[in-house]
Design a protein around this motif. Sequence first.
Motif, PDB file in Angstrom:
ATOM      1  N   ALA A  25       0.640  -1.297  -0.603  1.00 53.09           N
ATOM      2  CA  ALA A  25      -0.052   0.160  -0.056  1.00 53.09           C
ATOM      3  C   ALA A  25       0.775   1.064  -0.480  1.00 53.09           C
ATOM      4  CB  ALA A  25      -0.783   0.002   1.308  1.00 53.09           C
ATOM      5  N   PHE A  26       1.868   1.360   0.138  1.00 47.93           N
ATOM      6  CA  PHE A  26       3.163   1.866   0.376  1.00 47.93           C
ATOM      7  C   PHE A  26       3.406   2.927  -0.797  1.00 47.93           C
ATOM      8  CE2 PHE A  26       7.507   4.396   0.417  1.00 47.93           C
ATOM      9  CZ  PHE A  26       6.516   5.226   1.259  1.00 47.93           C
ATOM     10  N   ARG A  27       3.290   4.337  -1.554  1.00 49.80           N
ATOM     11  CA  ARG A  27       3.458   4.212  -2.875  1.00 49.80           C
ATOM     12  C   ARG A  27       2.981   3.622  -3.778  1.00 49.80           C
ATOM     13  NH1 ARG A  27       4.326   9.794  -3.115  1.00 49.80           N
ATOM     14  NH2 ARG A  27       6.576  10.044  -3.039  1.00 49.80           N
ATOM     15  N   PRO A  28       1.885   2.776  -4.103  1.00 49.97           N
ATOM     16  CA  PRO A  28       1.960   1.738  -4.988  1.00 49.97           C
ATOM     17  C   PRO A  28       1.569   3.334  -7.084  1.00 49.97           C
ATOM     18  CG  PRO A  28       0.121   2.681  -4.067  1.00 49.97           C
ATOM     19  CD  PRO A  28       0.557   3.178  -3.546  1.00 49.97           C
ATOM     20  N   PHE A  29       2.862   1.974  -7.816  1.00 55.95           N
ATOM     21  CA  PHE A  29       2.810   2.654  -9.488  1.00 55.95           C
ATOM     22  C   PHE A  29       3.748   3.322  -9.007  1.00 55.95           C
ATOM     23  CE2 PHE A  29      -1.165   0.379  -8.803  1.00 55.95           C
ATOM     24  CZ  PHE A  29      -0.877  -0.329 -10.049  1.00 55.95           C
ATOM     25  N   TYR A  30       4.554   4.312  -7.286  1.00 56.24           N
ATOM     26  CA  TYR A  30       5.423   4.990  -7.371  1.00 56.24           C
ATOM     27  C   TYR A  30       6.782   5.278  -8.411  1.00 56.24           C
ATOM     28  CZ  TYR A  30       9.323   8.516  -5.636  1.00 56.24           C
ATOM     29  OH  TYR A  30       9.617   9.841  -5.945  1.00 56.24           O
ATOM     30  N   THR A  31       7.624   3.494  -8.421  1.00 55.12           N
ATOM     31  CA  THR A  31       8.592   3.229  -9.149  1.00 55.12           C
ATOM     32  C   THR A  31       8.171   3.397 -10.617  1.00 55.12           C
ATOM     33  OG1 THR A  31       9.558   2.271  -7.723  1.00 55.12           O
ATOM     34  CG2 THR A  31      10.619   1.509  -9.178  1.00 55.12           C
ATOM     35  N   ARG A  32       7.234   2.804 -10.804  1.00 54.37           N
ATOM     36  CA  ARG A  32       6.929   2.610 -12.359  1.00 54.37           C
ATOM     37  C   ARG A  32       7.096   4.160 -13.305  1.00 54.37           C
ATOM     38  NH1 ARG A  32       1.143   0.060 -14.772  1.00 54.37           N
ATOM     39  NH2 ARG A  32       1.963  -0.994 -13.329  1.00 54.37           N
ATOM     40  N   HIS A  33       6.205   5.347 -12.349  1.00 51.96           N
ATOM     41  CA  HIS A  33       6.007   6.145 -12.704  1.00 51.96           C
ATOM     42  C   HIS A  33       7.350   7.106 -12.859  1.00 51.96           C
ATOM     43  CE1 HIS A  33       1.847   5.826 -13.791  1.00 51.96           C
ATOM     44  NE2 HIS A  33       1.325   5.329 -12.325  1.00 51.96           N
ATOM     45  N   ALA A  34       7.982   6.822 -12.127  1.00 52.33           N
ATOM     46  CA  ALA A  34       9.391   7.964 -11.525  1.00 52.33           C
ATOM     47  C   ALA A  34       9.578   7.409 -13.163  1.00 52.33           C
ATOM     48  CB  ALA A  34       9.962   7.746 -10.388  1.00 52.33           C
ATOM     49  N   VAL A  35      10.145   5.908 -12.862  1.00 53.58           N
ATOM     50  CA  VAL A  35      11.276   5.308 -13.822  1.00 53.58           C
ATOM     51  C   VAL A  35      10.250   5.841 -15.435  1.00 53.58           C
ATOM     52  CG1 VAL A  35      12.131   3.525 -15.547  1.00 53.58           C
ATOM     53  CG2 VAL A  35      12.324   3.376 -12.640  1.00 53.58           C
ATOM     54  N   LEU A  36       9.267   6.101 -15.742  1.00 48.27           N
ATOM     55  CA  LEU A  36       9.562   6.346 -16.751  1.00 48.27           C
ATOM     56  C   LEU A  36       9.350   7.637 -17.122  1.00 48.27           C
ATOM     57  CD1 LEU A  36       5.218   4.400 -16.867  1.00 48.27           C
ATOM     58  CD2 LEU A  36       7.596   3.766 -18.710  1.00 48.27           C
ATOM     59  N   ARG A  37       9.127   8.345 -15.926  1.00 45.34           N
ATOM     60  CA  ARG A  37       9.197  10.011 -16.404  1.00 45.34           C
ATOM     61  C   ARG A  37      10.458  10.464 -16.871  1.00 45.34           C
ATOM     62  NH1 ARG A  37       8.299  11.975 -11.661  1.00 45.34           N
ATOM     63  NH2 ARG A  37      10.033  12.629 -10.728  1.00 45.34           N
ATOM     64  N   MET A  38      11.269   9.660 -16.524  1.00 46.71           N
ATOM     65  CA  MET A  38      12.555  10.223 -16.505  1.00 46.71           C
ATOM     66  C   MET A  38      13.226   9.482 -17.626  1.00 46.71           C
ATOM     67  SD  MET A  38      15.016   8.330 -12.892  1.00 46.71           S
ATOM     68  CE  MET A  38      16.182   8.809 -13.960  1.00 46.71           C
ATOM     69  N   SER A  39      12.916   8.530 -18.210  1.00 48.95           N
ATOM     70  CA  SER A  39      12.825   7.408 -19.655  1.00 48.95           C
ATOM     71  C   SER A  39      12.636   8.910 -20.881  1.00 48.95           C
ATOM     72  CB  SER A  39      12.194   6.414 -19.818  1.00 48.95           C
ATOM     73  OG  SER A  39      12.441   6.041 -21.615  1.00 48.95           O
ATOM     74  N   GLU A  40      10.758   9.391 -20.275  1.00 47.71           N
ATOM     75  CA  GLU A  40      10.694  10.434 -21.344  1.00 47.71           C
ATOM     76  C   GLU A  40      11.431  11.526 -21.532  1.00 47.71           C
ATOM     77  OE1 GLU A  40       7.145   9.842 -19.690  1.00 47.71           O
ATOM     78  OE2 GLU A  40       6.108   9.118 -20.744  1.00 47.71           O
TER      79      GLU A  40
END
Length: 72
Positions: free
Chosen positions: A45-60
Amino acid sequence: MITASRKHLDEAGKSYWPHCIFAIKNGFFLVWIGIISVLHGICPAFRPFYTRHAVLRMSEEAQKRDAGISRV
């Protein structure tokens, strides 16, 4: 090592200090993402999908930067 570093800076389109600041900032951010991911693994429940979104943002962001750099 110096020649390889200069070549990399040329390819990245940055001088030493802007590259240094950029790399350190992103390195710490990646460590932060890793910590968040570990904590999420323990408690989903802690920060769901945070890692995915952060990595995608860095990639973009990297793709946008790369589009502005002409390769030789």
